[in-house]
Write an enzyme that holds these catalytic residues in place. Structure first.
Site, short mmCIF file in Angstrom:
data_model
loop_
_atom_site.label_atom_id
_atom_site.label_comp_id
_atom_site.label_asym_id
_atom_site.label_seq_id
_atom_site.Cartn_x
_atom_site.Cartn_y
_atom_site.Cartn_z
N ASN A 77 0.86 -1.19 -0.22
CA ASN A 77 0.57 0.34 -0.09
C ASN A 77 0.83 1.37 -0.28
OD1 ASN A 77 -2.73 -1.04 0.66
ND2 ASN A 77 -3.04 -1.03 2.47
N ARG A 134 8.90 -8.31 -3.90
CA ARG A 134 8.35 -10.14 -3.45
C ARG A 134 8.49 -10.88 -5.13
NH1 ARG A 134 6.71 -11.83 1.53
NH2 ARG A 134 5.64 -9.95 1.43
N ARG A 135 7.46 -10.33 -5.34
CA ARG A 135 6.89 -11.01 -6.94
C ARG A 135 7.08 -9.49 -7.82
NH1 ARG A 135 1.95 -10.51 -8.90
NH2 ARG A 135 0.90 -9.38 -7.01
N GLY A 171 0.92 7.75 10.99
CA GLY A 171 0.76 7.58 9.57
C GLY A 171 1.21 9.43 8.91
N ASP A 206 1.27 -2.72 18.75
CA ASP A 206 1.94 -1.94 18.13
C ASP A 206 1.48 -0.09 18.70
OD1 ASP A 206 1.16 -0.45 14.48
OD2 ASP A 206 -0.59 0.26 15.41
N LYS A 230 5.07 1.83 19.31
CA LYS A 230 4.59 3.52 18.95
C LYS A 230 5.25 3.86 19.72
CE LYS A 230 1.50 3.47 14.99
NZ LYS A 230 -0.17 2.26 14.58
#
Lengths: 437, 437
Positions: free
Chosen positions: A19, A51-52, A138, A205, A209
């Site tokens: 993303n 990765r792909r 973010g 998470d 932070k």
């Protein structure tokens, strides 16, 4: 554009095309003229580690590589953007970039929370930038204001809603009255919770932070292991109802605080837990996937930063701000301000942390219950602010809100309460934040 | 403190010892160890320029001087903090500092709004820093996030409450129902309005800040003369009552916006006026002397910054952040990111700016009034969103809220309305911000 760049191009490697990585690549390509004018040199994308690889990845195949290490090592790469996530691989790649004199921009909070020390030392040694605005909240500028704008102030507290998944779940529970399990399932269906939601709902998470915020706010190295952590998986619809009756809502907060011990020693605390927050507090109205961080500093007073805490484009905005700054520093031959750890403050154990509490008990519907319960609080030195009786008969409950007490005094009180004959169960103990006393 | 500074001391001169200057001096003296650790060298106060020296000024007399020019010129002064205010004297002193290779921190918004070009060029030429976080919104980090954190994004709009005096007055009028004159007098008594309140209440202060914000947000030089400006002195208690009836309040907004003309040309707009703001908009709940700035960027989405916009200590917090950063740059031999003006966007005339409007008219209480009024709006291409009839007989009023229209279309409509037989007077025309359509 009127800017003429005299400087050679700055080569950029992007590691990861999820993303955030896709948005970073899009912005680099769509806004190249603006970015060049702001940097003072063209930013050129040398390659993207995926990765792909494939024709369907939205960028020319010749820019894709599965060999991230060789991409980082290229002579024409000056800056590395790490948005792979994970721990061992990004750590290795970032160290390799820093050690070869390349500046790094990363959004990897888990890695930073555990390894900032090692990474910051490598950046220091090689005189390059290690930027990570995107790692917390973010798109919201929080890291840079704390490091730079508040560099001449003394930060006393940072309290934030920095995890979108848990905030979405708690906001939805508050709004719909649904219970935790159903709301988590709904969040998963809507893409707000991952298949394995543990890192979010158990507060890992938010704790990573908190470690990053505390390190910066207090000029002290704080890792995720230093952060006291409780998740939201035990919050019930009844807790939210009781919170409403107290003119509060429940939020998962990441709190970093400067504490003075009873002996007058300066300590810091970093902790994550769901807490009651009064509806008139600015954090109470931060709903859904939004994030907000409140900073209290000696001279600045209370500041609040609010915005989108996750998502590809908002996170990429923060990455790109760091990227432009790191690139300018490459062009101008310097490096930007970095975090510092000179203060070396000790972490206060959770037992020493003073807060207010909300205690919800199932009790026998008999005379004398209230006085017995009140006596236990009093015996442990915990002063009661309000008591509220809910329901009757088998559903009788007592909701106690205390004044400020230490976590250890409260824990002892709760243990004693659960042994009382009249108390069937202590069903919830939550902290109350954002009020005085 | 464990930090050992290898670098020689950085000499600081403070020009002005008012509210902000006194706090800057206090912080420099009280927090010298912390500041040294953050800068990497001691910050030493070389002197303070005062108009009236004396034993009662809170600092040793040997640090006081009335000769600001000589203080700035001293060889052992590396950084100059300008908090005198005014125009000619600070301009001369700042230029003299920059031209002799000294970095400058200033809170002087009026000076910056008119002379950023000249000052920025001098800083550029001599490779020193010119920082001014304190010039807009006091303690709230806004300048640095716009210049640095959003350097990789595209800012489309900045809308802020950046004048504490007018916000105090409008908040108080909304709360008490009192009229403008009485509230202004009360603000004066409480120290929220100056003896001559013109710069605040007529929007000059907010316009200077809008010029600074627009310059930075759009990488284009914007001066105070480019900013369209209306003050709050014509706002009545009746306007606030009508606003409430529309679920709005009234705020003095500084707005900077990127506009695309009907011909597809990119323009910018900077403007200051009192506007209706819906109660659910984040700016509506910013009350009293608080400030807030909302930034909308292409990738970051909507961000909000909130805090204390004035006062000695909060403003000094912003000055000190700049001072530490400028001092670090002196120690490390570089200089920080600066504003840029490469985009050179043109200013759109106010007539071209599309917003929604609120029009309050005194009308005859007769059949056919509404249709005559609606016809005028329609003939000028202004689409009506809602109409509300208030009062009756001689006190009959019509309150119209429009959809988006240009200022020139609205002005023509208002002119036509005031010629209508049925319309006794158009008593207020205000814009409505913070809604779609």
């Amino acid at each position: 554009m009127t800017s003429e760049s005299a400087h050679r191009a700055i080569g950029v490697a992007v590691l990861g095309l999820g993303n955030v990585g896709s948005e970073v690549v899009r912005i680099l390509r769509e806004h190249s003229e603006d970015l060049e004018a702001r940097v003072g040199a063209p930013l050129e994308l040398r390659g993207v580690a995926v990765r792909r690889p494939g024709k369907d990845r939205g960028i020319p195949e010749e820019l894709q590589t599965t060999d991230a290490e060789s991409l980082v090592a290229r002579d024409d790469v000056d800056l590395v953007v790490e948005v792979i996530g994970g721990m061992d691989l990004p750590r290795k790649l970032i160290l390799s970039a820093l050690n070869s004199g390349k500046s790094v921009v990363t959004a990897n909070k888990a890695l930073l929370a555990d390894h900032t020390g090692e990474l910051a030392e490598a950046a220091e040694l090689h005189n390059v930038d290690l930027y990570f605005e995107a790692a917390v909240a973010g798109a919201i500028p929080v890291i840079r204001p704390l490091i730079q704008s508040l560099a001449g102030d003394r930060v006393n507290k940072v309290a934030g809603i920095v995890n979108g998944t848990t905030n979405f779940i708690l906001s939805a529970m508050d709004e719909t009255g649904a219970d935790y399990a159903a709301t988590l399932a709904e969040a998963g269906r809507l893409g707000y919770a991952e298949a394995d939601p543990t890192a979010d709902v158990e507060g890992y998470d938010a704790a990573a932070k908190a470690a990053i915020l505390a390190s910066i706010a207090f000029h002290t190295r704080v890792t995720a292991a230093d952060v006291y952590r409780e998740g939201i998986s035990k919050i019930t619809a009844a807790d939210l109802t009781s919170a409403r009756a107290l003119d509060c809502t429940i939020k998962l907060l990441s709190i970093c605080e400067r504490i003075t011990t009873p002996e007058g020693k300066e300590r810091i605390s970093a902790r994550v837990y769901p807490a009651l927050v009064p509806l008139e507090h600015p954090l109470a109205s931060v709903n859904g996937a939004f994030n907000a961080v409140v900073v209290e500093a000696e001279n600045a007073g209370r500041l609040m930063f609010y915005g989108q805490g996750a998502g590809g484009a908002p996170t990429a905005s923060a990455v790109m701000g760091d990227l432009v700054m790191a690139a300018r520093n490459k062009v101008n031959g310097g490096r930007g301000p970095r975090e510092s750890k000179y203060a070396k403050l000790k972490i206060a154990p959770i037992g020493d942390i003073p807060t207010r509490y909300y205690v919800n008990m199932q009790v026998a519907d008999k005379a004398g219950v209230l006085s017995a319960v009140a006596a236990e609080f009093s015996q442990h030195g915990v002063s009661i602010s309000t008591v509220r009786q809910e329901g009757a008969g088998d559903g009788a409950r007592l909701v106690v809100v205390t004044h400020v007490a230490t976590d250890s005094a409260l824990s002892e009180t709760v243990e004693a309460l659960s042994k009382l004959e009249f108390v069937t169960a202590v069903t919830s103990v939550l902290r109350l934040e954002g009020t005085e006393q």
